[in-house]
Design a protein around this motif. Structure first.
Motif, mmCIF file in Angstrom:
data_model
loop_
_atom_site.group_PDB
_atom_site.id
_atom_site.type_symbol
_atom_site.label_atom_id
_atom_site.label_comp_id
_atom_site.label_asym_id
_atom_site.label_seq_id
_atom_site.Cartn_x
_atom_site.Cartn_y
_atom_site.Cartn_z
ATOM 1 N N LEU A 70 33.236 21.857 35.913
ATOM 2 C CA LEU A 70 34.251 22.855 35.568
ATOM 3 C C LEU A 70 34.861 23.507 36.807
ATOM 4 C CD1 LEU A 70 32.476 24.536 32.518
ATOM 5 C CD2 LEU A 70 34.420 22.958 32.456
ATOM 6 N N GLY A 71 34.496 23.010 37.992
ATOM 7 C CA GLY A 71 35.130 23.490 39.215
ATOM 8 C C GLY A 71 34.333 24.469 40.047
ATOM 9 N N PHE A 72 33.096 24.784 39.639
ATOM 10 C CA PHE A 72 32.270 25.689 40.419
ATOM 11 C C PHE A 72 31.495 24.910 41.482
ATOM 12 C CE2 PHE A 72 32.843 27.728 36.320
ATOM 13 C CZ PHE A 72 33.046 29.058 36.639
ATOM 14 N N VAL A 118 43.879 36.005 32.851
ATOM 15 C CA VAL A 118 44.559 35.165 33.831
ATOM 16 C C VAL A 118 44.738 35.943 35.128
ATOM 17 C CG1 VAL A 118 45.742 33.817 32.072
ATOM 18 C CG2 VAL A 118 46.859 35.840 33.039
ATOM 19 N N LEU A 119 44.886 35.213 36.235
ATOM 20 C CA LEU A 119 45.104 35.809 37.547
ATOM 21 C C LEU A 119 46.593 35.714 37.870
ATOM 22 C CD1 LEU A 119 42.112 34.183 39.490
ATOM 23 C CD2 LEU A 119 42.112 36.218 38.029
ATOM 24 N N ARG A 120 47.190 36.833 38.269
ATOM 25 C CA ARG A 120 48.625 36.860 38.578
ATOM 26 C C ARG A 120 48.840 37.416 39.975
ATOM 27 N NH1 ARG A 120 51.750 36.469 33.863
ATOM 28 N NH2 ARG A 120 50.523 36.629 31.937
ATOM 29 N N HIS A 121 49.772 36.794 40.693
ATOM 30 C CA HIS A 121 50.164 37.287 42.002
ATOM 31 C C HIS A 121 51.624 36.925 42.208
ATOM 32 C CE1 HIS A 121 49.845 38.615 46.116
ATOM 33 N NE2 HIS A 121 50.339 37.472 46.547
ATOM 34 N N GLY A 122 52.506 37.922 42.101
ATOM 35 C CA GLY A 122 53.925 37.625 42.165
ATOM 36 C C GLY A 122 54.325 36.712 41.022
ATOM 37 N N THR A 123 54.913 35.577 41.354
ATOM 38 C CA THR A 123 55.334 34.613 40.326
ATOM 39 C C THR A 123 54.256 33.581 40.025
ATOM 40 O OG1 THR A 123 56.342 33.122 41.961
ATOM 41 C CG2 THR A 123 57.739 34.868 41.021
ATOM 42 N N ILE A 124 53.102 33.691 40.707
ATOM 43 C CA ILE A 124 52.013 32.728 40.521
ATOM 44 C C ILE A 124 51.088 33.209 39.407
ATOM 45 C CG2 ILE A 124 50.044 31.581 41.613
ATOM 46 C CD1 ILE A 124 51.470 32.122 44.317
ATOM 47 N N VAL A 125 50.818 32.353 38.446
ATOM 48 C CA VAL A 125 49.900 32.666 37.344
ATOM 49 C C VAL A 125 48.873 31.541 37.246
ATOM 50 C CG1 VAL A 125 49.657 33.112 34.875
ATOM 51 C CG2 VAL A 125 51.714 33.889 36.086
ATOM 52 N N LEU A 126 47.607 31.910 37.259
ATOM 53 C CA LEU A 126 46.519 30.929 37.174
ATOM 54 C C LEU A 126 45.594 31.305 36.030
ATOM 55 C CD1 LEU A 126 44.446 29.384 40.060
ATOM 56 C CD2 LEU A 126 43.273 30.512 38.162
ATOM 57 N N ASP A 127 45.324 30.359 35.161
ATOM 58 C CA ASP A 127 44.398 30.560 34.044
ATOM 59 C C ASP A 127 43.103 29.827 34.359
ATOM 60 O OD1 ASP A 127 42.929 30.584 31.711
ATOM 61 O OD2 ASP A 127 44.652 30.280 30.410
ATOM 62 N N PRO A 128 42.030 30.545 34.732
ATOM 63 C CA PRO A 128 40.786 29.884 35.115
ATOM 64 C C PRO A 128 40.170 29.051 34.004
ATOM 65 C CG PRO A 128 40.788 32.178 35.816
ATOM 66 C CD PRO A 128 41.944 32.007 34.878
ATOM 67 N N ALA A 129 40.359 29.453 32.755
ATOM 68 C CA ALA A 129 39.725 28.739 31.651
ATOM 69 C C ALA A 129 40.405 27.413 31.351
ATOM 70 C CB ALA A 129 39.718 29.619 30.397
ATOM 71 N N SER A 130 41.730 27.400 31.343
ATOM 72 C CA SER A 130 42.461 26.176 30.993
ATOM 73 C C SER A 130 42.787 25.306 32.197
ATOM 74 C CB SER A 130 43.761 26.538 30.265
ATOM 75 O OG SER A 130 44.665 27.184 31.150
ATOM 76 N N ILE A 150 28.439 30.149 29.680
ATOM 77 C CA ILE A 150 28.052 30.603 31.013
ATOM 78 C C ILE A 150 29.278 30.644 31.922
ATOM 79 C CG2 ILE A 150 26.643 30.107 33.042
ATOM 80 C CD1 ILE A 150 25.029 30.970 30.629
ATOM 81 N N ALA A 151 30.102 29.591 31.872
ATOM 82 C CA ALA A 151 31.308 29.536 32.705
ATOM 83 C C ALA A 151 32.249 30.694 32.377
ATOM 84 C CB ALA A 151 32.014 28.200 32.517
ATOM 85 N N ALA A 152 32.429 30.975 31.085
ATOM 86 C CA ALA A 152 33.330 32.057 30.678
ATOM 87 C C ALA A 152 32.818 33.412 31.159
ATOM 88 C CB ALA A 152 33.485 32.057 29.161
ATOM 89 N N ARG A 153 31.529 33.615 31.058
ATOM 90 C CA ARG A 153 30.952 34.887 31.510
ATOM 91 C C ARG A 153 31.063 35.032 33.028
ATOM 92 N NH1 ARG A 153 27.779 37.820 27.884
ATOM 93 N NH2 ARG A 153 27.539 36.849 25.829
ATOM 94 N N LEU A 154 30.859 33.937 33.753
ATOM 95 C CA LEU A 154 31.008 33.984 35.212
ATOM 96 C C LEU A 154 32.444 34.334 35.600
ATOM 97 C CD1 LEU A 154 28.954 30.841 36.319
ATOM 98 C CD2 LEU A 154 28.343 33.242 36.699
ATOM 99 N N ARG A 155 33.406 33.707 34.938
ATOM 100 C CA ARG A 155 34.814 34.010 35.244
ATOM 101 C C ARG A 155 35.123 35.478 34.978
ATOM 102 N NH1 ARG A 155 35.824 29.151 31.935
ATOM 103 N NH2 ARG A 155 35.915 27.331 33.319
ATOM 104 N N ALA A 156 34.587 36.004 33.877
ATOM 105 C CA ALA A 156 34.829 37.412 33.547
ATOM 106 C C ALA A 156 34.215 38.330 34.601
ATOM 107 C CB ALA A 156 34.252 37.732 32.167
ATOM 108 N N LEU A 157 33.002 38.016 35.051
ATOM 109 C CA LEU A 157 32.359 38.832 36.081
ATOM 110 C C LEU A 157 33.160 38.814 37.371
ATOM 111 C CD1 LEU A 157 28.572 37.898 35.663
ATOM 112 C CD2 LEU A 157 29.700 40.026 35.007
ATOM 113 N N MET A 158 33.654 37.650 37.756
ATOM 114 C CA MET A 158 34.408 37.540 39.000
ATOM 115 C C MET A 158 35.770 38.213 38.894
ATOM 116 S SD MET A 158 33.342 33.765 40.439
ATOM 117 C CE MET A 158 33.708 32.876 38.927
ATOM 118 N N ARG A 159 36.403 38.126 37.720
ATOM 119 C CA ARG A 159 37.679 38.823 37.524
ATOM 120 C C ARG A 159 37.494 40.326 37.708
ATOM 121 N NH1 ARG A 159 38.347 35.717 32.841
ATOM 122 N NH2 ARG A 159 37.920 37.545 31.552
ATOM 123 N N ARG A 160 36.465 40.868 37.070
ATOM 124 C CA ARG A 160 36.231 42.315 37.164
ATOM 125 C C ARG A 160 35.922 42.723 38.606
ATOM 126 N NH1 ARG A 160 33.634 41.557 32.036
ATOM 127 N NH2 ARG A 160 31.557 41.555 32.974
#
Length: 219
Positions: free
Chosen positions: A23-25, A126-138, A108-118
């Protein structure tokens, strides 16, 4: 993202390492409390999965010592113990989340992503920066609404940078988060990936700071 996995059960440890790796970890697996204590004191992990029933040093004691040392890395407790008192003990010792066995790797992956987002200050999924949008789950990335195709390591690199907007990240940090201990990338690997990512998301998005590393500037 780079995860420290502390699990003495070989079957569970290998299952998580393979499943989360797919899953990319990037997973660093250790199997006893003493080794975990040393690894957790090192910088560079985005989150930790910690089993409580460990040889040499119990997981709850490892966690207490990490927090006493000032380690603020998010910790997800993974254990077969199910009583509410043990959950309370773990959370009071400094854990950020708690999952019982048996479990699903996707959870487990979903919970890890949530912990890191917080931890990075993001509230949305989703992670946003300017016009860049990244969805870690999809795994979907768009720039100004247009989809962008990234390789697995380019996606991992962009995720890492989005969690550290405005901060300098070193060449060594990027290597740690793109590759495991058993992999040996070439000396110019990071420069190659940074160049590819710039071409896909915008050349001005990532600044090179000579002698220091790279920075994803705030908007």
């Amino acid at each position: 993202m780079r995860i420290l996995l502390v699990e003495d059960d070989a079957e569970i440890g290998d299952r998580l390492r393979e499943g989360l790796g797919a899953l990319g970890f990037v997973i660093e697996l250790v199997r006893d409390g003493e080794t975990a204590l040393d690894f957790g004191r090192q910088e560079g992990f985005d989150a930790i999965i910690l089993d409580l029933g460990l040889p040499q040093l119990p997981g709850i004691e490892v966690l207490r010592r990490w927090r006493a040392d000032g380690c603020g890395t998010p910790v997800l407790i993974l254990t077969a113990r199910s009583s509410w008192t043990e959950k309370v003990e773990g959370l009071n010792a400094g854990a950020d989340d708690y999952v019982g066995k048996p479990f699903h790797v996707d959870e487990i992956a979903a919970r890890l992503r949530a912990l890191m987002r917080r931890a990075a200050g993001y509230q949305a999924a989703v992670l946003r920066h300017g016009t860049i949008v990244l969805d870690p789950a999809s795994g979907l990335v768009t720039v100004a609404g247009a989809p962008v195709e990234l390789t697995a390591r380019e996606f991992r690199l962009l995720t890492f940078l989005l969690h550290r907007v405005g901060r300098i990240v070193t060449h060594a940090e990027l290597l740690d988060h793109l590759y495991g201990l058993e992999e040996e990338p070439s000396s110019n690997t990071i420069e190659v990936f940074i160049g590819r990512l710039r071409r896909k998301i915008g050349r001005d998005s990532i600044r090179t700071l000579r002698g220091l590393g790279y920075r994803f500037d705030a908007c």
